[in-house]
Write a protein that holds these residues in place. Sequence first.
Motif, PDB file in Angstrom:
ATOM      1  N   GLN A   7       0.823  -0.995   0.025  1.00 33.19           N
ATOM      2  CA  GLN A   7       0.059   0.127   0.136  1.00 33.19           C
ATOM      3  C   GLN A   7       0.838   1.143   0.042  1.00 33.19           C
ATOM      4  OE1 GLN A   7      -2.518  -1.058   3.532  1.00 33.19           O
ATOM      5  NE2 GLN A   7      -4.081  -0.274   2.127  1.00 33.19           N
ATOM      6  N   GLY A   8       2.201   1.222   0.270  1.00 32.21           N
ATOM      7  CA  GLY A   8       2.805   2.375   0.301  1.00 32.21           C
ATOM      8  C   GLY A   8       2.702   3.167   1.843  1.00 32.21           C
ATOM      9  N   TYR A   9       2.109   2.363   2.842  1.00 35.87           N
ATOM     10  CA  TYR A   9       1.962   3.005   4.072  1.00 35.87           C
ATOM     11  C   TYR A   9       1.233   1.789   4.812  1.00 35.87           C
ATOM     12  CZ  TYR A   9      -3.280   4.058   3.551  1.00 35.87           C
ATOM     13  OH  TYR A   9      -4.588   3.766   3.223  1.00 35.87           O
ATOM     14  N   VAL A  10       1.045   2.092   6.012  1.00 32.47           N
ATOM     15  CA  VAL A  10       0.380   1.225   6.944  1.00 32.47           C
ATOM     16  C   VAL A  10      -1.183   1.909   7.285  1.00 32.47           C
ATOM     17  CG1 VAL A  10      -0.006  -0.039   9.233  1.00 32.47           C
ATOM     18  CG2 VAL A  10       2.436   0.361   8.027  1.00 32.47           C
ATOM     19  N   SER A  11      -2.256   1.397   6.642  1.00 32.63           N
ATOM     20  CA  SER A  11      -3.686   1.760   6.471  1.00 32.63           C
ATOM     21  C   SER A  11      -4.101   0.961   7.898  1.00 32.63           C
ATOM     22  CB  SER A  11      -4.118   1.275   5.488  1.00 32.63           C
ATOM     23  OG  SER A  11      -4.221  -0.160   5.281  1.00 32.63           O
ATOM     24  N   ARG A  12      -5.447   1.164   7.958  1.00 30.90           N
ATOM     25  CA  ARG A  12      -6.183   0.455   8.917  1.00 30.90           C
ATOM     26  C   ARG A  12      -6.263  -1.180   8.655  1.00 30.90           C
ATOM     27  NH1 ARG A  12      -7.072   0.020  13.823  1.00 30.90           N
ATOM     28  NH2 ARG A  12      -6.953   2.389  13.981  1.00 30.90           N
ATOM     29  N   GLU A  13      -6.675  -1.049   7.313  1.00 33.33           N
ATOM     30  CA  GLU A  13      -6.456  -2.765   6.831  1.00 33.33           C
ATOM     31  C   GLU A  13      -5.228  -3.449   7.049  1.00 33.33           C
ATOM     32  OE1 GLU A  13      -9.475  -0.292   4.438  1.00 33.33           O
ATOM     33  OE2 GLU A  13      -7.179  -0.123   4.919  1.00 33.33           O
ATOM     34  N   GLY A  14      -4.157  -2.703   7.024  1.00 34.05           N
ATOM     35  CA  GLY A  14      -2.736  -3.043   7.286  1.00 34.05           C
ATOM     36  C   GLY A  14      -2.711  -3.528   8.761  1.00 34.05           C
ATOM     37  N   ILE A  15      -3.157  -2.650   9.310  1.00 29.70           N
ATOM     38  CA  ILE A  15      -3.033  -3.009  11.078  1.00 29.70           C
ATOM     39  C   ILE A  15      -3.884  -4.233  11.224  1.00 29.70           C
ATOM     40  CG2 ILE A  15      -3.774  -2.173  13.055  1.00 29.70           C
ATOM     41  CD1 ILE A  15      -3.229   0.683  12.238  1.00 29.70           C
ATOM     42  N   THR A  16      -4.961  -4.452  10.658  1.00 31.93           N
ATOM     43  CA  THR A  16      -5.896  -5.516  10.927  1.00 31.93           C
ATOM     44  C   THR A  16      -5.167  -6.815  10.350  1.00 31.93           C
ATOM     45  OG1 THR A  16      -7.888  -4.179  10.664  1.00 31.93           O
ATOM     46  CG2 THR A  16      -8.214  -6.456  10.444  1.00 31.93           C
ATOM     47  N   PHE A  17      -4.693  -6.570   9.082  1.00 32.18           N
ATOM     48  CA  PHE A  17      -3.892  -7.703   8.484  1.00 32.18           C
ATOM     49  C   PHE A  17      -3.010  -8.467   9.448  1.00 32.18           C
ATOM     50  CE2 PHE A  17      -0.173  -8.944   5.970  1.00 32.18           C
ATOM     51  CZ  PHE A  17      -0.621 -10.077   5.328  1.00 32.18           C
ATOM     52  N   CYS A  18      -1.977  -7.522  10.046  1.00 31.54           N
ATOM     53  CA  CYS A  18      -0.954  -7.892  10.920  1.00 31.54           C
ATOM     54  C   CYS A  18      -1.540  -8.446  12.342  1.00 31.54           C
ATOM     55  CB  CYS A  18      -0.086  -6.939  11.382  1.00 31.54           C
ATOM     56  SG  CYS A  18       0.936  -6.003   9.857  1.00 31.54           S
ATOM     57  N   ALA A  19      -2.663  -7.853  12.761  1.00 32.17           N
ATOM     58  CA  ALA A  19      -3.383  -8.402  14.053  1.00 32.17           C
ATOM     59  C   ALA A  19      -3.700  -9.611  13.788  1.00 32.17           C
ATOM     60  CB  ALA A  19      -4.161  -7.322  14.593  1.00 32.17           C
ATOM     61  N   ARG A  20      -4.517 -10.004  12.655  1.00 29.74           N
ATOM     62  CA  ARG A  20      -5.079 -11.372  12.480  1.00 29.74           C
ATOM     63  C   ARG A  20      -4.162 -12.354  12.313  1.00 29.74           C
ATOM     64  NH1 ARG A  20      -8.617  -8.839  14.201  1.00 29.74           N
ATOM     65  NH2 ARG A  20     -10.934  -8.361  13.079  1.00 29.74           N
ATOM     66  N   HIS A  21      -2.975 -12.039  11.580  1.00 27.85           N
ATOM     67  CA  HIS A  21      -1.974 -12.995  11.432  1.00 27.85           C
ATOM     68  C   HIS A  21      -1.139 -13.437  12.653  1.00 27.85           C
ATOM     69  CE1 HIS A  21      -1.364 -14.013   7.129  1.00 27.85           C
ATOM     70  NE2 HIS A  21      -2.100 -13.193   6.887  1.00 27.85           N
ATOM     71  N   LEU A  22      -0.954 -12.462  13.578  1.00 28.42           N
ATOM     72  CA  LEU A  22      -0.043 -12.776  14.681  1.00 28.42           C
ATOM     73  C   LEU A  22      -0.800 -12.980  15.875  1.00 28.42           C
ATOM     74  CD1 LEU A  22       2.591  -9.770  14.065  1.00 28.42           C
ATOM     75  CD2 LEU A  22       2.657 -12.165  13.342  1.00 28.42           C
ATOM     76  N   ASP A  23      -2.229 -12.811  15.914  1.00 25.63           N
ATOM     77  CA  ASP A  23      -3.186 -12.899  16.985  1.00 25.63           C
ATOM     78  C   ASP A  23      -2.944 -11.937  17.968  1.00 25.63           C
ATOM     79  OD1 ASP A  23      -5.300 -14.316  18.148  1.00 25.63           O
ATOM     80  OD2 ASP A  23      -4.281 -16.065  18.861  1.00 25.63           O
ATOM     81  N   LEU A  24      -2.823 -10.707  17.428  1.00 25.74           N
ATOM     82  CA  LEU A  24      -2.616  -9.581  18.463  1.00 25.74           C
ATOM     83  C   LEU A  24      -3.882  -8.926  18.265  1.00 25.74           C
ATOM     84  CD1 LEU A  24       0.912  -8.546  17.469  1.00 25.74           C
ATOM     85  CD2 LEU A  24       0.597  -9.924  19.475  1.00 25.74           C
ATOM     86  N   SER A  25      -3.804  -7.743  19.007  1.00 29.19           N
ATOM     87  CA  SER A  25      -5.132  -6.834  19.129  1.00 29.19           C
ATOM     88  C   SER A  25      -4.464  -5.880  18.290  1.00 29.19           C
ATOM     89  CB  SER A  25      -5.111  -6.222  20.574  1.00 29.19           C
ATOM     90  OG  SER A  25      -4.240  -5.415  21.216  1.00 29.19           O
ATOM     91  N   GLU A  26      -5.607  -5.141  17.504  1.00 32.21           N
ATOM     92  CA  GLU A  26      -5.220  -4.130  16.845  1.00 32.21           C
ATOM     93  C   GLU A  26      -4.626  -2.949  17.614  1.00 32.21           C
ATOM     94  OE1 GLU A  26      -8.225  -2.724  14.351  1.00 32.21           O
ATOM     95  OE2 GLU A  26      -8.657  -4.761  13.721  1.00 32.21           O
TER      96      GLU A  26
END
Length: 266
Positions: free
Chosen positions: A62-81
């Motif tokens: 995306q060229g930056y970390v969007s809200r979707e990017g934060i959710t993507f990482c949280a889901r893959h790592l089982d972390l909270s947003e």
Amino acid sequence: MTEAHEQARSAAREPSVDPATDPSTEEVFDADIHAKAREVIARYPHSRSALLPLLHLVQSVQGYVSREGITFCARHLDLSEAEVSGVVTFYTMYKRRPCGQHLVSVCTNTLCAALGGDAVYRRLCEHLGEDGRPLGHEETAGTPGEQGSITIEHAECLAACDLAPVLQVNYEYFDNQSPDSAVELVDALRDGDRPAPTRGAPLTDFRSAELQLAGFFPEEAEQSRSDVDAPTAAEETVRGARLARDRGWTAPAMPDDVALPEVEQK
């Protein structure tokens, strides 16, 4: 590998929410990016340790970390947003607004500023601005992501005081800059050229650099080496070491019988 490490890897492979079917991210990140994310996570005994490279992977898309990017990482790592957002907002290398094709970082820390870094930054902001308004920190000239677009930022320190003032383009060094040379550089970038850095790897675009920071390079060995192999030390940096070698200078050896100072017990 310990049982705990294996459990961590299993947890990384099987998050509580399947990221690939998450409707909040599936339109942004395709199957290839999900596969790359799982590959990144598998490098670490604890899945949460993969967060930094995973954020670079998001920026490569995306060229930056969007809200979707934060959710993507949280889901893959089982972390909270919230946990992911705390990291994104702490490190300046993660951008909250879309970056241009090229990220130009001008060092404005003490030595660079004193030797002209402030003047370089000010001149670039004026040159890249429109309608008499200079560009501001982390603002973009052109449409983010499109050919010739440039995001400018002032950086606190680029660790090249011996070559000040310096700037980076997509994290590659351009040393001993002046306002005029910096303008020539960004004009070349806007025209689609990729001038050779003073040292370091050949210049690429911001998203490709982010993919490399996530740990992904061409499978073909020669191409992969050409992306990263280049001189990294300038002549000014190594001159002292070469003088010492040529003249036989060495540091005095420490006596073997010197007692170390007592350290207070904690």
